[in-house]
Write an enzyme that holds these catalytic residues in place. Sequence first.
Site, short mmCIF file in Angstrom:
data_model
loop_
_atom_site.label_atom_id
_atom_site.label_comp_id
_atom_site.label_asym_id
_atom_site.label_seq_id
_atom_site.Cartn_x
_atom_site.Cartn_y
_atom_site.Cartn_z
N ASP A 73 -10.93 3.19 4.84
CA ASP A 73 -11.40 1.81 4.78
C ASP A 73 -12.93 1.76 4.74
O ASP A 73 -13.51 0.77 4.31
CB ASP A 73 -10.96 1.04 6.04
CG ASP A 73 -9.64 0.31 5.87
OD1 ASP A 73 -9.41 -0.24 4.78
OD2 ASP A 73 -8.87 0.29 6.84
N LYS A 111 0.84 -1.20 0.00
CA LYS A 111 0.00 0.00 0.00
C LYS A 111 0.88 1.25 0.00
O LYS A 111 0.57 2.25 -0.67
CB LYS A 111 -0.94 -0.02 1.22
CG LYS A 111 -2.05 -1.07 1.08
CD LYS A 111 -2.82 -1.32 2.37
CE LYS A 111 -3.76 -2.51 2.22
NZ LYS A 111 -4.48 -2.89 3.44
N GLN A 118 -4.18 -1.56 9.68
CA GLN A 118 -4.23 -2.89 9.06
C GLN A 118 -4.86 -3.89 10.02
O GLN A 118 -4.48 -3.99 11.19
CB GLN A 118 -2.81 -3.33 8.65
CG GLN A 118 -2.74 -4.64 7.91
CD GLN A 118 -3.42 -4.61 6.53
OE1 GLN A 118 -3.46 -3.59 5.87
NE2 GLN A 118 -3.96 -5.74 6.12
#
Length: 294
Positions: free
Chosen positions: A118, A51, A95
């Site tokens: 997210d 990422k 994460q």
Amino acid sequence: MTDIDGSAVAAEIRSGVANCVETLTEAGVEPALATVLMSDDPASETYVSMKQNDCEEVGIEGVHVDVDSEAPAAELYDTIDELNADDGVHGILVQMPVVDHVDTRRVLRSVDPAKDVDGFHPENVGRLVAGNPRFKPCTPHGIQRLLDAAGVDTEGAEAVVVGRSDIVGKPTANLLFGRGEGGHATTTVCHSRTEDLAEHTRRADVVVAAAGVPEMITADMVSEGATVIDVGINRVERDGESTLVGDVDYEGVRDTAGAITPVPGGVGPMTRAMLLYNTVNAAAEQHGVDVDLP
Ligand code: GUN
């Protein structure tokens, strides 16, 4: 059967995101994404570093914070508070999964909803369910874009989502039956307690396999010409070697399906591309800049 080339579609999205970054930079905004890792899982470490590389490629500033996995949970909560307060950070991604001694729900509700790229904060989940998403969650949004790229008209189609996770199954179902573009499908969500899974999947025009079970969707479970989206990334031992397989028996299903996503090279690159998309969207919203989202 056609392969749906997620790498190619993701490259187009990244190129559009890079244009948004230029627009933002000209307006004096340098879009930045913070990734936070509190885990020793090597796969999570790999995902986070991918990422960060993606950010660099499109001109987004990447900031990474590693929280020692043995540290008290408060260290993670404090890190999130600091990133929330930092005006130079537009998107925050913690994460998942985090280490066991951390309260995951607290983490999800601690991220500023405006920076929650997210789409996991309860407010953003609520907005998605209400049909007014702020950020579409990355994997579900990527799936929607892949279906569009494959020329699948979801309106009135039968979609079967296998898996009911908060990250993929539930939000994917919401987008597929929702009223927006790429929605309006008659959508069924199947899971580990579903009695006759094959009976459902055989009815489907679109199967989304997101159960985390290696190669569970076999040829006899898919109707001729169906579109099959494989979200699984499972590491398995084959002939004494470690290899990656999806939730779909690719070799078996590819002759029956009309179109299928490979693993790797299908959904994975799209998840990462849609994270970049959400980051420039977040930066644009926070600074009131108009960008032409891809
Ligand atoms: N772990 C697996 N998928 C995801 C994702 O999309 N976002 C985050 N933050 N963690 C994940």
